[in-house]
Write a protein that holds these residues in place. Structure first.
Motif, PDB file in Angstrom:
ATOM      1  N   THR A   7       2.092  61.242   4.794  1.00 38.86           N
ATOM      2  CA  THR A   7       1.736  60.787   6.139  1.00 38.86           C
ATOM      3  C   THR A   7       2.830  59.867   6.665  1.00 38.86           C
ATOM      4  O   THR A   7       3.291  58.965   5.949  1.00 38.86           O
ATOM      5  N   LYS A   8       3.247  60.096   7.908  1.00 35.34           N
ATOM      6  CA  LYS A   8       4.205  59.202   8.548  1.00 35.34           C
ATOM      7  C   LYS A   8       3.539  57.863   8.874  1.00 35.34           C
ATOM      8  O   LYS A   8       2.301  57.778   8.933  1.00 35.34           O
ATOM      9  N   ASP A   9       4.364  56.856   9.148  1.00 38.49           N
ATOM     10  CA  ASP A   9       3.799  55.558   9.500  1.00 38.49           C
ATOM     11  C   ASP A   9       3.031  55.605  10.815  1.00 38.49           C
ATOM     12  O   ASP A   9       2.205  54.745  11.101  1.00 38.49           O
ATOM     13  N   SER A  10       3.269  56.667  11.612  1.00 39.55           N
ATOM     14  CA  SER A  10       2.514  56.853  12.855  1.00 39.55           C
ATOM     15  C   SER A  10       1.159  57.506  12.616  1.00 39.55           C
ATOM     16  O   SER A  10       0.337  57.613  13.524  1.00 39.55           O
ATOM     17  N   GLY A  11       0.934  57.989  11.393  1.00 36.46           N
ATOM     18  CA  GLY A  11      -0.323  58.643  11.054  1.00 36.46           C
ATOM     19  C   GLY A  11      -0.235  60.155  11.001  1.00 36.46           C
ATOM     20  O   GLY A  11      -1.165  60.814  10.535  1.00 36.46           O
ATOM     21  N   GLY A  12       0.860  60.741  11.462  1.00 36.06           N
ATOM     22  CA  GLY A  12       1.003  62.193  11.460  1.00 36.06           C
ATOM     23  C   GLY A  12       1.261  62.744  10.065  1.00 36.06           C
ATOM     24  O   GLY A  12       1.936  62.111   9.240  1.00 36.06           O
ATOM     25  N   ARG A  13       0.714  63.932   9.784  1.00 34.69           N
ATOM     26  CA  ARG A  13       0.881  64.569   8.479  1.00 34.69           C
ATOM     27  C   ARG A  13       2.243  65.251   8.393  1.00 34.69           C
ATOM     28  O   ARG A  13       2.773  65.766   9.381  1.00 34.69           O
ATOM     29  N   VAL A  14       2.825  65.253   7.198  1.00 36.29           N
ATOM     30  CA  VAL A  14       4.113  65.899   6.985  1.00 36.29           C
ATOM     31  C   VAL A  14       4.066  66.725   5.692  1.00 36.29           C
ATOM     32  O   VAL A  14       3.324  66.403   4.752  1.00 36.29           O
ATOM     33  N   GLU A  15       4.844  67.783   5.683  1.00 38.06           N
ATOM     34  CA  GLU A  15       5.097  68.549   4.462  1.00 38.06           C
ATOM     35  C   GLU A  15       6.585  68.484   4.193  1.00 38.06           C
ATOM     36  O   GLU A  15       7.396  68.720   5.088  1.00 38.06           O
TER      37      GLU A  15
ATOM     38  N   THR B 298       3.518  56.954  -3.258  1.00 41.13           N
ATOM     39  CA  THR B 298       4.919  56.544  -3.196  1.00 41.13           C
ATOM     40  C   THR B 298       5.423  56.585  -1.749  1.00 41.13           C
ATOM     41  O   THR B 298       5.114  57.514  -1.009  1.00 41.13           O
ATOM     42  N   ALA B 299       6.230  55.603  -1.372  1.00 38.92           N
ATOM     43  CA  ALA B 299       6.799  55.540  -0.020  1.00 38.92           C
ATOM     44  C   ALA B 299       8.211  56.103  -0.010  1.00 38.92           C
ATOM     45  O   ALA B 299       8.961  55.973  -0.983  1.00 38.92           O
ATOM     46  N   LEU B 300       8.573  56.726   1.112  1.00 38.86           N
ATOM     47  CA  LEU B 300       9.917  57.231   1.343  1.00 38.86           C
ATOM     48  C   LEU B 300      10.443  56.642   2.645  1.00 38.86           C
ATOM     49  O   LEU B 300       9.674  56.400   3.576  1.00 38.86           O
ATOM     50  N   THR B 301      11.749  56.471   2.710  1.00 37.21           N
ATOM     51  CA  THR B 301      12.406  56.053   3.941  1.00 37.21           C
ATOM     52  C   THR B 301      13.264  57.189   4.462  1.00 37.21           C
ATOM     53  O   THR B 301      14.008  57.825   3.693  1.00 37.21           O
ATOM     54  N   VAL B 302      13.167  57.471   5.761  1.00 36.06           N
ATOM     55  CA  VAL B 302      14.010  58.487   6.395  1.00 36.06           C
ATOM     56  C   VAL B 302      15.351  57.830   6.717  1.00 36.06           C
ATOM     57  O   VAL B 302      15.428  56.908   7.535  1.00 36.06           O
ATOM     58  N   LEU B 303      16.410  58.289   6.072  1.00 38.07           N
ATOM     59  CA  LEU B 303      17.728  57.688   6.263  1.00 38.07           C
ATOM     60  C   LEU B 303      18.485  58.315   7.428  1.00 38.07           C
ATOM     61  O   LEU B 303      19.388  57.696   7.986  1.00 38.07           O
ATOM     62  N   GLY B 304      18.130  59.542   7.794  1.00 42.17           N
ATOM     63  CA  GLY B 304      18.813  60.209   8.898  1.00 42.17           C
ATOM     64  C   GLY B 304      18.734  61.708   8.738  1.00 42.17           C
ATOM     65  O   GLY B 304      18.079  62.229   7.828  1.00 42.17           O
TER      66      GLY B 304
ATOM     67  N   LYS C  65       6.013  65.954  15.085  1.00 45.44           N
ATOM     68  CA  LYS C  65       7.141  65.311  15.743  1.00 45.44           C
ATOM     69  C   LYS C  65       8.168  64.944  14.685  1.00 45.44           C
ATOM     70  O   LYS C  65       7.820  64.433  13.624  1.00 45.44           O
ATOM     71  N   SER C  66       9.433  65.204  14.986  1.00 46.94           N
ATOM     72  CA  SER C  66      10.483  64.947  14.000  1.00 46.94           C
ATOM     73  C   SER C  66      10.532  63.466  13.642  1.00 46.94           C
ATOM     74  O   SER C  66      10.495  62.605  14.531  1.00 46.94           O
ATOM     75  N   PRO C  67      10.619  63.157  12.357  1.00 52.46           N
ATOM     76  CA  PRO C  67      10.710  61.748  11.952  1.00 52.46           C
ATOM     77  C   PRO C  67      12.051  61.151  12.365  1.00 52.46           C
ATOM     78  O   PRO C  67      13.067  61.844  12.424  1.00 52.46           O
ATOM     79  N   LYS C  68      12.057  59.863  12.653  1.00 55.01           N
ATOM     80  CA  LYS C  68      13.260  59.158  13.086  1.00 55.01           C
ATOM     81  C   LYS C  68      13.872  58.399  11.914  1.00 55.01           C
ATOM     82  O   LYS C  68      13.184  57.999  10.969  1.00 55.01           O
TER      83      LYS C  68
ATOM     84  N   HIS D  83      17.787  58.045  -6.043  1.00 51.80           N
ATOM     85  CA  HIS D  83      16.487  58.396  -5.484  1.00 51.80           C
ATOM     86  C   HIS D  83      16.614  59.016  -4.099  1.00 51.80           C
ATOM     87  O   HIS D  83      15.649  59.028  -3.335  1.00 51.80           O
ATOM     88  N   GLU D  84      17.791  59.531  -3.775  1.00 53.65           N
ATOM     89  CA  GLU D  84      17.994  60.155  -2.470  1.00 53.65           C
ATOM     90  C   GLU D  84      18.003  61.674  -2.598  1.00 53.65           C
ATOM     91  O   GLU D  84      18.467  62.240  -3.595  1.00 53.65           O
ATOM     92  N   VAL D  85      17.473  62.322  -1.552  1.00 48.89           N
ATOM     93  CA  VAL D  85      17.366  63.782  -1.535  1.00 48.89           C
ATOM     94  C   VAL D  85      17.670  64.291  -0.127  1.00 48.89           C
ATOM     95  O   VAL D  85      17.597  63.545   0.850  1.00 48.89           O
ATOM     96  N   LEU D  86      18.011  65.580  -0.055  1.00 50.66           N
ATOM     97  CA  LEU D  86      17.979  66.304   1.213  1.00 50.66           C
ATOM     98  C   LEU D  86      16.730  67.156   1.215  1.00 50.66           C
ATOM     99  O   LEU D  86      16.364  67.743   0.186  1.00 50.66           O
ATOM    100  N   ALA D  87      16.058  67.242   2.364  1.00 48.22           N
ATOM    101  CA  ALA D  87      14.782  67.956   2.401  1.00 48.22           C
ATOM    102  C   ALA D  87      14.510  68.510   3.786  1.00 48.22           C
ATOM    103  O   ALA D  87      14.987  67.982   4.797  1.00 48.22           O
ATOM    104  N   GLN D  88      13.747  69.587   3.821  1.00 44.27           N
ATOM    105  CA  GLN D  88      13.130  70.039   5.056  1.00 44.27           C
ATOM    106  C   GLN D  88      11.850  69.229   5.246  1.00 44.27           C
ATOM    107  O   GLN D  88      11.125  68.990   4.280  1.00 44.27           O
TER     108      GLN D  88
END
Length: 344
Positions: free
Chosen positions: A71-79, A113-119, A99-102, A89-94
């Motif tokens: 779940t995004k911090d906005s509440g939207g579900r993600v796969e 577990t929490a993840l941070t979107v780096l770009g 809405k696209s994460p920022k 601990h960094e990955v590339l992913a689809q």
């Protein structure tokens, strides 16, 4: 050359949804240099076509549980579908979301577990797992095997073993090198007793292998990038095999891509790094003498690769035979033994 040149009709019921009880019990369609006619055999018969001194080359990549939900911090579900482990601990992913994460956004996996979107990097997102736990251990707990989209069921406990080759060693693939799934201990032991030698490459298969080809013209397609390693030991094995008059037999298209990427001045040389090699008719494959491969999706880059090796018309005719004979198709399906077309 159009992608439609590599189309064939496949009844949906021929798409294998489950593995057979025995790995080497899969059927083997032998497309010899003079084929047709074809030989309808089983994978366990492969030794009948190999000679002492031949070298079988396998891909020893290991599939990771690459599908995650959160779940995004906005509440939207993600796969999330991991594409590549970048180290640490960094990955590339689809990332699939409404809405696209920022960049700077946070995603919390369902297991906590929490993840941070780096770009964003092209079609992929760069993500960081905010934990000190080893990533492979975390994925075993939080992830699921990313079975191909044509397998229309959720992965089960059996898939943890069967969607992995017996020689999987190096973690990093998000899809199995499926030709290798047919080899069990009894077959490997029998081949070894016949004097067949084994070698290994590593190519981490990416999710791009399942993406449809968007360009209508084959030459306009941009191939996805995959990481590979062809080691010095294998290069020495290949040189010794050639010098002794033996044959190099690739187990799977990923092995062919790896070896062709490592060719320098006509010889396979040590190479580690990324490849975007795109093999289609007109390209001459020089690194292997025969190939064990599964059946591939219509209009796919893998159909084009096997067509470059054995000839487009021969491949399409062999696939038509396989459909008539009700072979099982794709990842959990049957296999082919392909030889190049004989010179006229």
């Amino acid at each position: 050359m159009k992608k439609s040149d590599f189309h064939y009709e496949l009844p949906p019921e021929l798409i294998a949804q489950e593995p057979l009880a025995e790995r080497s019990a899969s059927r083997l369609l032998v497309v010899g240099p003079q084929a047709p006619p074809y030989e309808d055999r089983q994978v366990k018969d492969l030794g009948d076509y190999l000679q002492p001194g031949d070298l079988l080359v396998f891909n020893d990549t290991r599939v990771i549980p690459a599908r995650l939900h959160g779940t995004k911090d906005s509440g939207g579900r993600v796969e999330i579908l991991l594409e590549r482990l970048l180290g640490g601990h960094e990955v590339l992913a689809q990332v699939g979301a409404s809405k696209s994460p920022k960049a700077g956004g946070r995603i919390t996996l369902d297991e906590g577990t929490a993840l941070t979107v780096l770009g964003r990097e092209g079609e992929f997102y760069r993500l960081r797992f905010d934990t000190d736990e080893p990533l492979e251990k975390l994925l075993l707990r939080a992830g699921r095997l990313p079975l191909p989209p044509y397998i229309q069921r959720e992965p089960g406990a059996e898939d943890l073993e069967r969607y992995q080759t017996l020689f999987a060693r190096h973690t990093g693939a998000v899809a199995a090198p499926t030709a290798g799934l047919h080899f069990d201990q009894s077959l490997l032991a029998e081949l070894q007793a016949r004097g067949v030698r084994f070698g290994h490459v590593t190519l981490h298969v990416g999710a791009g292998t399942f993406q449809p080809m968007r360009a209508e013209t084959v030459q306009d397609h941009v191939m996805h990038s995959e990481w590979l390693n062809v080691g010095a030991e294998l290069c020495q094995q290949i040189a010794q095999t050639r010098a002794a008059g033996g044959r190099v037999v690739a187990v799977g298209t990923t092995v062919v891509r790896a070896l062709e990427s490592a060719l320098r001045d006509g010889e396979v040389r040590p190479f580690a790094g990324d490849t975007r090699i795109f093999i289609f008719p007109g390209y001459r494959i020089r690194s292997v003498d025969a190939m064990v491969t599964n059946f591939h999706l219509p209009e796919s880059t893998l159909m084009m690769l096997v067509s470059a090796f054995a000839g487009r018309e021969r491949i399409l005719a062999a696939y038509a035979h396989a459909v008539r004979e009700k072979y099982r198709f794709f990842s959990y399906g049957d296999a082919m033994l392909l030889y190049p077309e004989a010179a006229p």
